[in-house]
Design a protein around this motif. Structure first.
Motif, PDB file in Angstrom:
ATOM      1  N   ASP A  13       0.728  -1.165  -0.019  1.00 11.67           N
ATOM      2  CA  ASP A  13       0.055   0.011   0.003  1.00 11.67           C
ATOM      3  C   ASP A  13       0.828   1.319   0.074  1.00 11.67           C
ATOM      4  OD1 ASP A  13       0.899  -0.149   2.502  1.00 11.67           O
ATOM      5  OD2 ASP A  13      -0.930  -0.057   3.383  1.00 11.67           O
ATOM      6  N   CYS A  48      -6.379  -4.663   6.246  1.00 17.10           N
ATOM      7  CA  CYS A  48      -5.812  -4.543   5.007  1.00 17.10           C
ATOM      8  C   CYS A  48      -5.928  -5.861   4.283  1.00 17.10           C
ATOM      9  CB  CYS A  48      -4.460  -4.140   5.199  1.00 17.10           C
ATOM     10  SG  CYS A  48      -4.091  -2.469   5.713  1.00 17.10           S
ATOM     11  N   VAL A  63      -9.301  -6.842   3.021  1.00 18.89           N
ATOM     12  CA  VAL A  63      -9.724  -5.981   2.022  1.00 18.89           C
ATOM     13  C   VAL A  63      -9.069  -6.215   0.641  1.00 18.89           C
ATOM     14  CG1 VAL A  63      -9.654  -3.574   1.352  1.00 18.89           C
ATOM     15  CG2 VAL A  63     -10.431  -4.027   3.386  1.00 18.89           C
ATOM     16  N   GLN A  64      -7.798  -6.829   0.676  1.00 23.50           N
ATOM     17  CA  GLN A  64      -7.309  -7.523  -0.768  1.00 23.50           C
ATOM     18  C   GLN A  64      -7.857  -8.675  -1.117  1.00 23.50           C
ATOM     19  OE1 GLN A  64      -2.977  -7.091   0.585  1.00 23.50           O
ATOM     20  NE2 GLN A  64      -2.926  -4.804  -0.683  1.00 23.50           N
ATOM     21  N   GLN A 100     -14.611  -1.092   7.674  1.00 25.95           N
ATOM     22  CA  GLN A 100     -13.271  -0.366   7.410  1.00 25.95           C
ATOM     23  C   GLN A 100     -13.621   0.888   6.737  1.00 25.95           C
ATOM     24  OE1 GLN A 100     -10.463  -0.469   7.973  1.00 25.95           O
ATOM     25  NE2 GLN A 100      -9.598  -2.205   8.715  1.00 25.95           N
ATOM     26  N   TYR A 101     -12.765   1.783   6.870  1.00 30.25           N
ATOM     27  CA  TYR A 101     -12.853   2.799   5.800  1.00 30.25           C
ATOM     28  C   TYR A 101     -11.668   2.150   4.824  1.00 30.25           C
ATOM     29  CZ  TYR A 101     -14.360   5.884   9.613  1.00 30.25           C
ATOM     30  OH  TYR A 101     -15.044   6.530  10.524  1.00 30.25           O
ATOM     31  N   SER A 102     -12.083   2.443   3.430  1.00 35.18           N
ATOM     32  CA  SER A 102     -10.947   1.915   2.609  1.00 35.18           C
ATOM     33  C   SER A 102     -11.212   2.996   1.547  1.00 35.18           C
ATOM     34  CB  SER A 102     -11.085   0.779   2.168  1.00 35.18           C
ATOM     35  OG  SER A 102     -10.224   0.334   1.409  1.00 35.18           O
ATOM     36  N   THR A 103     -10.144   3.183   0.671  1.00 31.36           N
ATOM     37  CA  THR A 103     -10.174   4.345  -0.443  1.00 31.36           C
ATOM     38  C   THR A 103      -9.509   3.606  -1.676  1.00 31.36           C
ATOM     39  OG1 THR A 103      -8.088   5.414   0.413  1.00 31.36           O
ATOM     40  CG2 THR A 103     -10.227   6.374   0.960  1.00 31.36           C
ATOM     41  N   VAL A 141      -6.520   1.928   4.804  1.00 33.19           N
ATOM     42  CA  VAL A 141      -6.518   0.769   3.700  1.00 33.19           C
ATOM     43  C   VAL A 141      -7.016   1.471   2.393  1.00 33.19           C
ATOM     44  CG1 VAL A 141      -7.862  -1.645   3.281  1.00 33.19           C
ATOM     45  CG2 VAL A 141      -7.391  -0.768   5.771  1.00 33.19           C
ATOM     46  N   ILE A 142      -6.275   0.917   1.508  1.00 30.68           N
ATOM     47  CA  ILE A 142      -6.546   1.176   0.172  1.00 30.68           C
ATOM     48  C   ILE A 142      -6.918  -0.194  -0.604  1.00 30.68           C
ATOM     49  CG2 ILE A 142      -5.149   3.216   0.419  1.00 30.68           C
ATOM     50  CD1 ILE A 142      -3.163   1.799  -1.545  1.00 30.68           C
ATOM     51  N   ASP A 143      -7.693   0.021  -1.576  1.00 26.44           N
ATOM     52  CA  ASP A 143      -8.126  -1.323  -2.189  1.00 26.44           C
ATOM     53  C   ASP A 143      -8.517  -0.947  -3.807  1.00 26.44           C
ATOM     54  OD1 ASP A 143     -11.431  -0.726  -3.169  1.00 26.44           O
ATOM     55  OD2 ASP A 143     -10.703   0.490  -1.395  1.00 26.44           O
ATOM     56  N   TYR A 160     -12.909  -2.820  -3.598  1.00 26.30           N
ATOM     57  CA  TYR A 160     -13.526  -3.840  -2.333  1.00 26.30           C
ATOM     58  C   TYR A 160     -14.997  -3.434  -2.211  1.00 26.30           C
ATOM     59  CZ  TYR A 160     -14.183  -4.679   2.633  1.00 26.30           C
ATOM     60  OH  TYR A 160     -14.863  -5.447   3.680  1.00 26.30           O
TER      61      TYR A 160
END
Ligand code: N01
Length: 543
Positions: free
Chosen positions: A66, A196, A199-200, A220-223, A338-340, A343
């Protein structure tokens, strides 16, 4: 009694080194390189049969870094920087592992690494001023310096669910993924955990499995990562500018060139905030937390960005009931952001079911699947994306004992947050160094920048000792106390300590709560470490 235990250890001593290093991940590899260059005999021990550390073990589908690939590499060798070319903005695990193998080959590091060997114990012997290090194959070596490169997230955590032994299907923890491909086709798969890793792995498995059940406890917050192949022109410019980039990331806050914008979100109108947030969302990756300076300091500021992400989830997820289950409630970015890739979109798929296990808790694993307080779900494969006993967990897997046979585990029994000097050393454990240890910036930063800084500082320190005839270095108790206090004060000025997470230790049953991470930024931290060294290792006893 501890001392007696130490003396009774029955092992065969096979060699003596200047330094023994634990692990052959990013930390261990570079430590071996630096010490060998400086002329110290060094041996690293690695449990896996190859280099890579977390990138060796984490082979789950969808695993990628990430941190943008162009910043997630070693910077110590200009030649290496010019030779290696990343394929995409965020590199996938196989590519990162290839990079590490390339580095190991290029610098001929394997000859100083013993694979398939786990260090089980390291005991300091006051009479000889050496560490006795025991391996799981019954052998033992001695070294003047004992250095851990065990990583912060290498001790997998599988919650103790009743009945796991009875499960008739296959189960895996993401952090110990098999080398052979796991076939999800035609299978009913359950994933527990939405950090993380979850989400992946969730979008990747959803594309293959017949049915996917996601067991979510905390939304989760994920962007969006907005991942894409790297343009050759961009690569050329990056390579041309690497010396400036290197300086910038080393002096930065997080180990990337980004700094939070010097403006409060509360000084902007709702329309202007919306515009700024939208732009960062489009840019993707870690852009969102950097949009304003007060997002992780002020509750009202945090709520603005939390609301923005929630509104995005409502936009993406078609079924409003599912979207509601996905609404995160903790302070944005106080867990690892978290980045996705797709997701939230994954929950629009017909073959995916979201199960809220906060509302109906997991009761047991059954031979056929998993039972919550509501019903039983039949599963062929169960994936644990349940995280790690972070920071102290990897160190505690080794029986590390300092002066008087005192165990590190016992010293830190009341929490790791109060027991290191600079996150590198700890009082009572002479000539022992931790790469990215508790109370260093480590996991809130680009680990590569933190790792290089620690390795270089440790190598310089050991060279200083040789040049000045110093036999022993040890953190002073008062310096340690001061650092731990400072570390905690910085953390308490943020919202981080108000959220339960693996940062605080709340994810592991009976783990003492703390905040063993320095939030002062990698640039300022580097300066502090350099000043300590410049003052003849202030805060350490040198004998
Ligand atoms: O682990 P986590 P992770 N019943 O601890 C849930 C790095 N990393 O492996 O929040 C039900 O974040 C738990 O729920 P809750 C990165 O630094 C980086 O995902 O405790 N659920 C949570 O949802 C990251 O932060 C990359 O309520 C249970 C999940 O399991 C760190 O590793 C990729 C449960 C654990 O989430 C750890 O991430 C992957 C239970 N009994 C990881 N126990 C990249 O570079 C736990 N959970 C992209």
């Amino acid at each position: 009694a501890a001392q007696q235990k130490h003396q009774k250890t029955e092992t065969k001593e096979v060699a003596n080194f200047d330094a023994v290093v634990v692990g052959a991940g990013f930390s261990g590899l570079y430590m071996v390189y630096r010490l060998r260059e400086a002329g110290f005999s060094t041996r690293a021990y690695e449990a896996g049969d190859g280099v890579g550390g977390v990138w060796y073990w984490n082979r789950y589908p969808g695993a990628r870094c990430d941190i943008e690939s162009i910043y997630y590499n070693y910077t110590f060798s200009d030649e290496l920087l010019q030779e290696w070319t990343w394929s995409s903005r965020y590199a996938e695990q196989p590519e990162i592992l290839s990079y590490l193998n390339y580095v190991a080959d290029k610098f001929d590091l394997r000859r100083d690494i013993q694979f398939k060997t786990r260090i089980t114990a390291a005991h300091y012997n006051e009479t000889t001023n050496r560490w006795q290090i025991n391996m799981d194959d019954g052998t033992s070596v001695s070294a003047k310096y004992f250095i851990t490169g065990v990583g912060c997230l290498s001790a997998a955590s599988i919650p103790t669910f009743k009945g796991l032994d009875s499960f008739e299907g296959d189960w895996y923890h993401a952090g110990h993924w098999p080398h052979d491909k796991v076939d999800f086709q035609g299978k009913r798969v359950g994933v527990i955990g939405t950090g993380c890793t979850g989400v992946q792995v969730i979008p990747a498995i959803a594309q293959e499995a017949d049915r996917l059940m996601v067991f979510q406890r905390t939304p989760q917050y994920s962007t969006p990562a907005q991942n894409h192949p790297l343009d050759p022109e961009f690569i050329r410019q990056t390579k041309d500018n690497y010396s400036a980039i290197k300086r910038q990331i080393r002096e930065s806050f997080m180990g990337t060139p980004y700094m939070p914008r010097d403006r409060s979100v509360l000084d902007d109108t709702p329309e202007e905030r919306q515009r700024v947030f939208e732009e960062a969302w489009e840019q993707g990756g870690q852009a969102l937390p950097f949009t304003y300076k007060d997002l992780v300091f002020d509750e009202a500021a945090n709520e603005t960005i939390a609301d923005f992400v929630r509104s995005k989830i409502r936009e993406i997820v078609v079924d409003p009931a599912v979207a509601e289950k996905l609404m995160p409630k903790y302070y944005f970015a106080t867990k690892r952001p978290v980045i996705d890739t797709n997701y939230f979109e994954t929950y629009n798929r017909e073959n995916v079911t979201l199960v809220d296990v906060r509302q109906a808790a997991i009761q047991e694993i059954t031979p056929k699947g998993l039972r919550t307080s509501d019903m039983e779900y039949e599963l062929d494969i169960l994936v644990f994306a349940t995280g790690y006993d972070a920071m102290t967990g990897p160190l505690f897997k080794i029986d590390i004992r300092g002066r008087d046979g005192a165990a590190l585990k016992e010293k830190w029994a009341e929490g790791a947050q109060t027991r290191t000097y600079l996150g590198i050393a700890t009082a009572g454990f002479p000539n022992f160094f931790m790469i990215t240890g508790p109370e260093s910036p480590s996991v809130v930063t680009n680990m590569l920048v933190s790792i290089e800084q620690h390795v270089e500082w440790i190598a310089d320190c050991i060279q200083y000792m040789r040049e000045h005839g110093v036999e022993t270095i040890e953190a002073k108790a008062e310096a340690e106390e001061g650092w731990s206090k400072h570390c905690r004060e910085v953390a308490d000025s943020t919202l981080y300590t108000k959220t339960d997470s693996w940062y605080t230790g709340a994810n592991i049953a009976d783990k003492p709560l703390g905040f063993p991470i320095y939030l002062g930024g990698v640039g300022p931290y580097r300066q502090i470490c350099n000043e300590v060294a410049d003052k003849g290792y202030e805060g350490f006893s040198l004998i």
